[in-house]
Motif scaffolding. Sequence first.
Motif, PDB file in Angstrom:
ATOM      1  N   ASN A  19       0.873  -1.161   0.000  1.00  0.00           N
ATOM      2  CA  ASN A  19       0.000   0.000   0.000  1.00  0.00           C
ATOM      3  C   ASN A  19       0.917   1.220   0.000  1.00  0.00           C
ATOM      4  OD1 ASN A  19      -1.580   2.253   0.839  1.00  0.00           O
ATOM      5  ND2 ASN A  19      -3.133   0.854   1.651  1.00  0.00           N
ATOM      6  N   TRP A  20       1.101   1.801  -1.171  1.00  0.00           N
ATOM      7  CA  TRP A  20       2.118   2.839  -1.347  1.00  0.00           C
ATOM      8  C   TRP A  20       1.787   4.106  -0.565  1.00  0.00           C
ATOM      9  CZ3 TRP A  20       6.512   2.327  -4.699  1.00  0.00           C
ATOM     10  CH2 TRP A  20       6.621   1.069  -5.292  1.00  0.00           C
ATOM     11  N   ALA A  21       0.512   4.446  -0.441  1.00  0.00           N
ATOM     12  CA  ALA A  21       0.139   5.665   0.274  1.00  0.00           C
ATOM     13  C   ALA A  21       0.526   5.592   1.745  1.00  0.00           C
ATOM     14  CB  ALA A  21      -1.364   5.910   0.134  1.00  0.00           C
ATOM     15  N   ARG A  22       0.470   4.397   2.325  1.00  0.00           N
ATOM     16  CA  ARG A  22       0.849   4.240   3.733  1.00  0.00           C
ATOM     17  C   ARG A  22       2.325   4.553   3.944  1.00  0.00           C
ATOM     18  NH1 ARG A  22      -2.244  -1.428   5.281  1.00  0.00           N
ATOM     19  NH2 ARG A  22      -4.376  -0.584   5.248  1.00  0.00           N
ATOM     20  N   GLU A  23       3.100   4.425   2.877  1.00  0.00           N
ATOM     21  CA  GLU A  23       4.525   4.748   2.952  1.00  0.00           C
ATOM     22  C   GLU A  23       4.805   6.167   2.470  1.00  0.00           C
ATOM     23  OE1 GLU A  23       6.894   1.762   1.043  1.00  0.00           O
ATOM     24  OE2 GLU A  23       5.708   0.112   1.841  1.00  0.00           O
ATOM     25  N   GLY A  24       3.726   6.948   2.287  1.00  0.00           N
ATOM     26  CA  GLY A  24       3.886   8.328   1.854  1.00  0.00           C
ATOM     27  C   GLY A  24       4.289   8.464   0.403  1.00  0.00           C
ATOM     28  N   LYS A  25       3.970   7.445  -0.411  1.00  0.00           N
ATOM     29  CA  LYS A  25       4.385   7.466  -1.808  1.00  0.00           C
ATOM     30  C   LYS A  25       3.183   7.610  -2.734  1.00  0.00           C
ATOM     31  CE  LYS A  25       8.625   4.855  -0.985  1.00  0.00           C
ATOM     32  NZ  LYS A  25       9.435   3.660  -1.344  1.00  0.00           N
ATOM     33  N   GLU A  26       3.445   8.032  -3.962  1.00  0.00           N
ATOM     34  CA  GLU A  26       2.391   8.346  -4.917  1.00  0.00           C
ATOM     35  C   GLU A  26       2.585   7.555  -6.205  1.00  0.00           C
ATOM     36  OE1 GLU A  26       4.596  12.348  -6.640  1.00  0.00           O
ATOM     37  OE2 GLU A  26       3.071  12.544  -5.078  1.00  0.00           O
ATOM     38  N   GLN A 120      -2.914   3.274  -8.828  1.00  0.00           N
ATOM     39  CA  GLN A 120      -2.935   3.421  -7.375  1.00  0.00           C
ATOM     40  C   GLN A 120      -4.379   3.618  -6.948  1.00  0.00           C
ATOM     41  OE1 GLN A 120      -0.760   6.758  -5.671  1.00  0.00           O
ATOM     42  NE2 GLN A 120      -0.460   5.638  -3.754  1.00  0.00           N
ATOM     43  N   ARG A 122      -5.438   2.018  -3.552  1.00  0.00           N
ATOM     44  CA  ARG A 122      -5.597   1.703  -2.124  1.00  0.00           C
ATOM     45  C   ARG A 122      -5.373   2.923  -1.242  1.00  0.00           C
ATOM     46  NH1 ARG A 122      -2.204  -3.470  -0.701  1.00  0.00           N
ATOM     47  NH2 ARG A 122      -3.594  -3.529   1.108  1.00  0.00           N
ATOM     48  N   ASN A 123      -5.220   4.078  -1.872  1.00  0.00           N
ATOM     49  CA  ASN A 123      -5.071   5.334  -1.135  1.00  0.00           C
ATOM     50  C   ASN A 123      -6.418   5.976  -0.835  1.00  0.00           C
ATOM     51  OD1 ASN A 123      -5.344   5.682  -3.916  1.00  0.00           O
ATOM     52  ND2 ASN A 123      -4.403   7.708  -3.886  1.00  0.00           N
ATOM     53  N   ASP A 225      -2.673  -1.682  -5.601  1.00  0.00           N
ATOM     54  CA  ASP A 225      -1.676  -0.745  -6.109  1.00  0.00           C
ATOM     55  C   ASP A 225      -0.594  -1.561  -6.807  1.00  0.00           C
ATOM     56  OD1 ASP A 225      -3.030   1.240  -4.754  1.00  0.00           O
ATOM     57  OD2 ASP A 225      -1.526   1.476  -3.169  1.00  0.00           O
TER      58      ASP A 225
END
Length: 410
Positions: A19-26, A120, A122-123, A225
């Motif tokens: 889940n890329w958003a949880r890692e602050g990524k886009e 993406q 899951r954000n 994602d």
Amino acid sequence: MAAKKVYVLGGYQTDFSLNWAREGKEIFDILKDSVVGALEATKIDPNDIEVAHIGNFIGELGSRQGQLGGLFASIHPAFSGVPASRHEAACASGSIAILSAMTDIESGRYDLACVAGVEQLRNVPGDQAADYLGVACWTGREAIDATYPWPYLFDRLIDVYDERYGIKYEHLAQIAKTNFNNAKRNPNAQTRNWQFNERSFLEDDEHNHVIEGRVRRQDCGQVTDGGVAIFLASEEYAKKYASERGLQFENIPYVKGWGHKTAPMLLDDKIKLSEHKEYIFPHVRKTIEEMFVRASMSGVENVDAIETHDCFSITEYMAIDHFGITAPGENWKAIESGDISFNGRIPINPSGGLIGLGHPVGATGVRMVLDAYKQVTGTAGDYQIEGAKNVATLNVGGSTTTTVSFIVGV
């Protein structure tokens, strides 16, 4: 005049469990990770890339980001000035990007193309993601009262099979169970560590609850994602690539055949067009038939495995007879016999498919071709099909509005 061959030089897939958003990524980070990973996997010089094609469905909604060609140009200094374009055809976006790159190579315009797919989703909350995905329906004309548009529409496909041939839920559940089991072999699968119990694949409202109609939780592909990138090359570049790496050129896979059809938008219109015909989706059957013709193959008996679009278990069920594994309506026979299981006669979705591996919408068509490449080069690891030389894909967008098939082989 025969089209020039288009070679597949390899690529890279992100871990679909992230889940890329949880890692602050886009979305840029997913795209960059995919392309950089593909460069590292193939040892291709970034300066060699002449054109890029990107598959993405709803970047503007899921990530509030369009103009993905500009994101590609931002990945590496060598990409500044490289022509890049984004392609959208719902869940078939990645396959359309591949077809576009193939045209560039077949025309002689370019010798090396990067094809990436990225999504993406899951954000945002699950209900919101489902609403975004619903824009591939005909807005305001179908699935109007549905809580979840796509489960609602593909439940209608279950009804059509039931009306014409009869269908049992246990066969749909076995497809889902097989794909989840296959995914446990795949280190990039979103569900590889998921656990199920003896009631998870039954018509059990507690352990396998209803989403819409007869579509239950385990029948659904995953909101995911992820990104994938592959490189497609001309014969000239592929020979150079092989020579520089001490590889046998004859062992480099190429796209042996392809098919592409677009049907009317509404599912009901598609169903009406197939009344009194053998196949529920004649255009899907025609897509597959044209792929085999272009590959100079007689049919499904010439392929060793299939990566197909199981956005729901019923879409894989549909693929069974449309590929010709069984006669129309006799799909259940291939399930009961084990023909489509991992060790079966024609394994379907050894990767885990959309149900087990995951479904980052714009990346799925590219991922299928990458998995076909892995199979025919013997590099699929724990989900390798022994002796695979030709692997087919079937990627659909919407209610089979856009349908694309490829055969990758050596």
